[in-house]
Enzyme design. Structure first.
Site, PDB file in Angstrom:
ATOM      1  N   ASP A 163       0.865  -1.095  -0.031  1.00 33.07           N
ATOM      2  CA  ASP A 163      -0.076   0.079   0.119  1.00 33.07           C
ATOM      3  C   ASP A 163       0.780   1.233  -0.093  1.00 33.07           C
ATOM      4  OD1 ASP A 163      -2.991   0.692   0.356  1.00 33.07           O
ATOM      5  OD2 ASP A 163      -1.911   2.169   1.920  1.00 33.07           O
ATOM      6  N   ARG A 164       0.614   2.235   0.845  1.00 35.68           N
ATOM      7  CA  ARG A 164       1.270   3.364   0.843  1.00 35.68           C
ATOM      8  C   ARG A 164       3.002   3.070   1.103  1.00 35.68           C
ATOM      9  NH1 ARG A 164      -1.939   6.482  -1.467  1.00 35.68           N
ATOM     10  NH2 ARG A 164      -0.776   8.244  -1.184  1.00 35.68           N
ATOM     11  N   ARG A 179       4.453   2.504  -1.999  1.00 30.75           N
ATOM     12  CA  ARG A 179       4.902   3.839  -2.673  1.00 30.75           C
ATOM     13  C   ARG A 179       6.148   4.461  -2.541  1.00 30.75           C
ATOM     14  NH1 ARG A 179       0.606   3.946  -6.066  1.00 30.75           N
ATOM     15  NH2 ARG A 179      -1.426   3.004  -4.754  1.00 30.75           N
ATOM     16  N   HIS A 196     -11.563   6.699  -1.057  1.00 29.58           N
ATOM     17  CA  HIS A 196     -10.622   7.638  -0.273  1.00 29.58           C
ATOM     18  C   HIS A 196      -9.346   8.474  -0.536  1.00 29.58           C
ATOM     19  CE1 HIS A 196      -8.565   3.832  -1.138  1.00 29.58           C
ATOM     20  NE2 HIS A 196      -7.677   4.318  -0.663  1.00 29.58           N
ATOM     21  N   TYR A 202      -2.254  11.249   1.700  1.00 28.05           N
ATOM     22  CA  TYR A 202      -3.001  11.234   0.392  1.00 28.05           C
ATOM     23  C   TYR A 202      -2.989  12.517  -0.520  1.00 28.05           C
ATOM     24  CZ  TYR A 202      -4.515   6.379   1.001  1.00 28.05           C
ATOM     25  OH  TYR A 202      -4.771   5.204   1.337  1.00 28.05           O
ATOM     26  N   HIS A 235      -7.407  -6.583   0.081  1.00 20.53           N
ATOM     27  CA  HIS A 235      -6.268  -5.633   0.082  1.00 20.53           C
ATOM     28  C   HIS A 235      -5.190  -6.017   0.958  1.00 20.53           C
ATOM     29  CE1 HIS A 235      -4.246  -2.016  -0.788  1.00 20.53           C
ATOM     30  NE2 HIS A 235      -4.122  -1.393   0.540  1.00 20.53           N
TER      31      HIS A 235
END
Length: 295
Positions: free
Chosen positions: A104-105, A108, A149, A213, A274
């Site tokens: 997930d983040r 990144r 989101h 975000y 997820h």
């Protein structure tokens, strides 16, 4: 919180990071995503620590790490800044090169690290994302509803913070439950679920998550687009694991997206929502343990 791991704190890049560590061998850094923290690795980290020196930081803004206030350009929570956190963490621990696995983040941050610090990376593992700019470009009505989101949390201060503050635990529980395959909180270890709820009760961490975000909608996307235009590619071997019911599966050819970004890509899929590390830990271990050992 993770069996066999000890916690310490490391000052790097202007923030203090909470770090859990165990094992011996080549360094392997695990990076969590939203709305989680280091606890998401509880079911896979002990198996990885049997072969590697496993290092699990809480990203800035999450867990027990510092949560600075965002800046107007959202550089504070850009993935470039977070990747510098990880490079600084490696410096503080005396580590020259490491494997990195991100979800997930954290995924990144991991691929931004691969692009910005290629000489510090051995092998790269990515779970359940496609690159930020690619994901934005793939949006249609179906994906927008599933990934709402991304736009909600990126709204200007203080709109999402105020709305989440009305029931922070309810919001986090809804988010976690809705992204699982079984639509149930039972897939999360009890101690991990409470850790996610605890950080949701902290307004500074909710602000940090929103800032994460906001960066994704602005500076992270711009940096990705500049790299794509310059045809920069990840040179480290990349292993990609995606869930058959997760977000990337709705973005087109998920593995193909990574082949546009990296020179060497292998991919696997798993039957999961997820949160693959908690929903399908055996698949995560079976995918990444041999991949990193081969490095």
């Amino acid at each position: 919180m993770i069996d066999g791991f000890s916690q310490s704190f490391v000052q790097t890049n202007g923030v203090r990071l909470s770090v859990h560590r165990a094992g011996k061998g080549a360094p392997l850094i695990l990076l969590h995503g939203y709305p989680q923290n280091h606890a998401c690795w509880s079911r896979v980290a002990p198996a990885l620590a049997a072969q590697f020196d496993v290092i699990i930081p809480d990203l800035r803004g999450y867990g027990d790490s510092d949560a600075p206030v965002d800046d107007a350009e959202h550089t504070t929570y850009s993935k470039r800044t977070m990747a510098r956190d990880i490079a600084g963490l490696m410096d503080a621990l005396g580590i020259g090169r490491a494997h990195i696995l991100g979800h997930d983040r954290g995924g990144r941050v991991a691929y931004r690290f691969a692009l910005d610090h290629p000489d510090r990376l051995r092998r790269l593992g990515i779970i359940e994302i496609v690159p930020t700019g690619t994901f934005w470009a793939a949006w249609d009505a179906k994906l927008a509803m599933k990934a709402y989101h991304w736009t909600f949390l990126a709204q200007p201060v203080p709109l999402p913070e105020k709305l989440i503050a009305a029931d922070p635990v309810g919001y986090i529980d809804w988010t976690l439950r809705s992204w699982t395959l079984e639509k149930s909180l039972d897939v999360f270890p009890k101690h991990a679920l409470e850790a996610y709820r605890a950080q949701a009760r902290d307004p500074a961490r909710i602000h940090a998550m929103c800032a994460d975000y906001r960066a994704g909608a602005t500076i992270d996307r711009a940096i990705d687009e500049a790299d794509m235009e310059a045809r920069r590619k990840i040179t480290a071997p990349l292993m990609y694991l995606w869930a058959e019911r997760g977000f990337p599966a709705h973005s087109g050819d998920a593995a193909g997206h990574w082949r546009d970004w990296a020179e060497q890509v292998q991919d696997r899929s798993c039957v999961s929502g997820h949160f693959a590390m908690e929903e399908a830990p055996e698949d995560v271990i079976a995918t990444f343990l041999p991949f990193f050992k081969a490095g």
